[in-house]
Write a protein that holds these residues in place. Structure first.
Motif, PDB file in Angstrom:
ATOM      1  N   LEU A 221       5.038  -1.890   1.104  1.00  0.00           N
ATOM      2  CA  LEU A 221       3.965  -1.428   1.984  1.00  0.00           C
ATOM      3  C   LEU A 221       3.586  -2.500   3.003  1.00  0.00           C
ATOM      4  N   ARG A 222       3.585  -3.763   2.572  1.00  0.00           N
ATOM      5  CA  ARG A 222       3.284  -4.844   3.516  1.00  0.00           C
ATOM      6  C   ARG A 222       4.347  -4.936   4.605  1.00  0.00           C
ATOM      7  N   GLN A 223       5.607  -4.709   4.221  1.00  0.00           N
ATOM      8  CA  GLN A 223       6.690  -4.745   5.204  1.00  0.00           C
ATOM      9  C   GLN A 223       6.541  -3.607   6.203  1.00  0.00           C
ATOM     10  N   VAL A 224       6.108  -2.438   5.733  1.00  0.00           N
ATOM     11  CA  VAL A 224       5.868  -1.315   6.642  1.00  0.00           C
ATOM     12  C   VAL A 224       4.799  -1.697   7.662  1.00  0.00           C
ATOM     13  N   ALA A 225       3.693  -2.286   7.175  1.00  0.00           N
ATOM     14  CA  ALA A 225       2.605  -2.678   8.080  1.00  0.00           C
ATOM     15  C   ALA A 225       3.085  -3.725   9.086  1.00  0.00           C
ATOM     16  N   TRP A 226       3.891  -4.682   8.598  1.00  0.00           N
ATOM     17  CA  TRP A 226       4.412  -5.714   9.510  1.00  0.00           C
ATOM     18  C   TRP A 226       5.300  -5.093  10.581  1.00  0.00           C
ATOM     19  N   LYS A 227       6.130  -4.148  10.152  1.00  0.00           N
ATOM     20  CA  LYS A 227       7.059  -3.524  11.092  1.00  0.00           C
ATOM     21  C   LYS A 227       6.302  -2.743  12.164  1.00  0.00           C
ATOM     22  N   VAL A 228       5.249  -2.026  11.760  1.00  0.00           N
ATOM     23  CA  VAL A 228       4.441  -1.275  12.721  1.00  0.00           C
ATOM     24  C   VAL A 228       3.776  -2.228  13.703  1.00  0.00           C
ATOM     25  N   ALA A 229       3.205  -3.319  13.177  1.00  0.00           N
ATOM     26  CA  ALA A 229       2.547  -4.295  14.047  1.00  0.00           C
ATOM     27  C   ALA A 229       3.544  -4.942  14.996  1.00  0.00           C
ATOM     28  N   ASP A 230       4.735  -5.253  14.496  1.00  0.00           N
ATOM     29  CA  ASP A 230       5.755  -5.878  15.329  1.00  0.00           C
ATOM     30  C   ASP A 230       6.200  -4.939  16.442  1.00  0.00           C
ATOM     31  N   ALA A 231       6.370  -3.664  16.095  1.00  0.00           N
ATOM     32  CA  ALA A 231       6.766  -2.687  17.110  1.00  0.00           C
ATOM     33  C   ALA A 231       5.678  -2.524  18.163  1.00  0.00           C
ATOM     34  N   ALA A 232       4.393  -2.582  17.723  1.00  0.00           N
ATOM     35  CA  ALA A 232       3.292  -2.464  18.668  1.00  0.00           C
ATOM     36  C   ALA A 232       3.283  -3.645  19.636  1.00  0.00           C
ATOM     37  N   ARG A 233       3.569  -4.837  19.119  1.00  0.00           N
ATOM     38  CA  ARG A 233       3.621  -6.022  19.980  1.00  0.00           C
ATOM     39  C   ARG A 233       4.731  -5.908  21.018  1.00  0.00           C
ATOM     40  N   ARG A 234       5.835  -5.268  20.608  1.00  0.00           N
ATOM     41  CA  ARG A 234       6.969  -5.119  21.525  1.00  0.00           C
ATOM     42  C   ARG A 234       6.815  -3.920  22.431  1.00  0.00           C
ATOM     43  N   GLY A 235       5.761  -3.125  22.175  1.00  0.00           N
ATOM     44  CA  GLY A 235       5.524  -1.949  23.001  1.00  0.00           C
ATOM     45  C   GLY A 235       6.473  -0.820  22.750  1.00  0.00           C
ATOM     46  N   THR A 236       6.953  -0.710  21.488  1.00  0.00           N
ATOM     47  CA  THR A 236       7.945   0.322  21.175  1.00  0.00           C
ATOM     48  C   THR A 236       7.418   1.411  20.261  1.00  0.00           C
ATOM     49  N   VAL A 237       6.116   1.404  19.969  1.00  0.00           N
ATOM     50  CA  VAL A 237       5.557   2.416  19.072  1.00  0.00           C
ATOM     51  C   VAL A 237       5.323   3.701  19.854  1.00  0.00           C
ATOM     52  N   THR A 238       5.890   4.794  19.402  1.00  0.00           N
ATOM     53  CA  THR A 238       5.698   6.086  20.057  1.00  0.00           C
ATOM     54  C   THR A 238       4.894   7.051  19.212  1.00  0.00           C
ATOM     55  N   GLY A 239       4.662   6.694  17.915  1.00  0.00           N
ATOM     56  CA  GLY A 239       3.900   7.576  17.037  1.00  0.00           C
ATOM     57  C   GLY A 239       4.820   8.494  16.264  1.00  0.00           C
ATOM     58  N   PRO A 240       4.369   8.973  15.120  1.00  0.00           N
ATOM     59  CA  PRO A 240       5.206   9.829  14.272  1.00  0.00           C
ATOM     60  C   PRO A 240       5.361  11.217  14.864  1.00  0.00           C
ATOM     61  N   GLU A 241       6.502  11.820  14.617  1.00  0.00           N
ATOM     62  CA  GLU A 241       6.734  13.184  15.058  1.00  0.00           C
ATOM     63  C   GLU A 241       6.086  14.203  14.137  1.00  0.00           C
ATOM     64  N   THR A 242       6.109  13.896  12.845  1.00  0.00           N
ATOM     65  CA  THR A 242       5.490  14.771  11.845  1.00  0.00           C
ATOM     66  C   THR A 242       4.685  13.935  10.895  1.00  0.00           C
ATOM     67  N   THR A 243       3.754  14.563  10.155  1.00  0.00           N
ATOM     68  CA  THR A 243       2.921  13.816   9.197  1.00  0.00           C
ATOM     69  C   THR A 243       3.424  13.977   7.795  1.00  0.00           C
ATOM     70  N   GLU A 244       3.866  15.118   7.355  1.00  0.00           N
ATOM     71  CA  GLU A 244       4.444  15.324   6.010  1.00  0.00           C
ATOM     72  C   GLU A 244       5.034  16.703   5.911  1.00  0.00           C
TER      73      GLU A 244
END
Length: 244
Positions: A221-244
């Motif tokens: 879970l920590r790695q997921v959070a790090w990856k999201v934060a890293d993508a946000a810093r790089r400006g590559t976060v587009t958001g999820p297509e679906t929730t579940e």
């Protein structure tokens, strides 16, 4: 066995005393009270306890169920009803082997008027129901006697196995971390979060994780959070297509 009997918000001193007596009958020695609404050392409680008065005097009192279960590695709630989103109650004999194999199990009983509510049962890995006739309501002391008998005195045809599971505090921390990660990645929303987390709780509680396994899961879970934060810093976060 280091079995703790936990009474949540008991109302009547006599019921606490009678429950202590039932514990002594079956060999359980640790009584925990969560936010009691009466004096557990009231004369009525002592009178009903008979030779179990020491259990009353040594009882630990906690403000919340989470605190009462923090050091337990297996928790079993009691209920006579099937609840939505929660696993159905089992016969006590079906979880006897798990209880006997645990290092620090707990058995949880609810208030006299209502029994355990859903938020209480969420904190238990298993729920048991004492088989009865159509009228299923039992006095607290009766329920304590019957379930403690199943766990402590009844013959067990299935040999217990040794497994040190994570404490409830470790699992509650994991569930809080999981909830935060779900919100972070848009896996669920505020409306569905509780229902979604209940499904995850039921699945992961069945796994009876060890402390090391809970830490492994949280590392993911920590790695997921790090990856999201890293993508946000790089400006590559587009958001999820679906929730579940």
């Amino acid at each position: 066995m280091n079995l703790a009997v936990v009474l949540v918000s008991p109302k009547t001193p006599g019921n606490i005393g009678a429950a202590a007596r039932a514990m002594l009958n079956m060999g359980a020695r640790e009584l925990r009270l969560v936010a009691p609404r009466c004096d557990p050392l009231d004369s009525q409680a002592v009178a009903m306890a008979v030779h179990a008065a020491d259990l009353l005097r040594e009882a630990r009192i906690y403000p919340t169920l989470r605190e009462a279960l923090a050091d337990r590695d297996l928790t079993v709630g009691t209920s006579a009803r099937v609840r939505a989103d929660l696993p159905p109650p089992r016969h006590p004999a079906q979880v006897r082997g798990l209880v006997r194999a645990a290092s620090a199990p707990a058995l949880v009983f609810g208030p006299e008027e209502t029994g355990l509510v859903n938020s209480d049962l969420e904190q238990c890995q298993f729920t048991v129901r004492v088989p009865t006739a159509a009228y299923a309501s039992l006095n607290v002391a009766q329920a304590v006697l019957l379930v403690c008998y199943e766990f402590l005195q009844a013959q067990d045809e299935t040999p217990a196995y040794e497994r040190k599971t994570a404490t409830r505090e470790e699992m509650e921390a994991l569930y809080g971390h999981l909830h935060a990660t779900m919100e972070l990645i848009g896996y669920t929303d505020a409306v569905r979060a509780r229902h979604t987390l209940r499904l995850w709780r039921a699945m992961l509680d069945r796994a009876l994780m060890s402390s090391a396994e809970s830490r492994l899961f949280r590392g993911f879970l920590r790695q997921v959070a790090w990856k999201v934060a890293d993508a946000a810093r790089r400006g590559t976060v587009t958001g999820p297509e679906t929730t579940e």
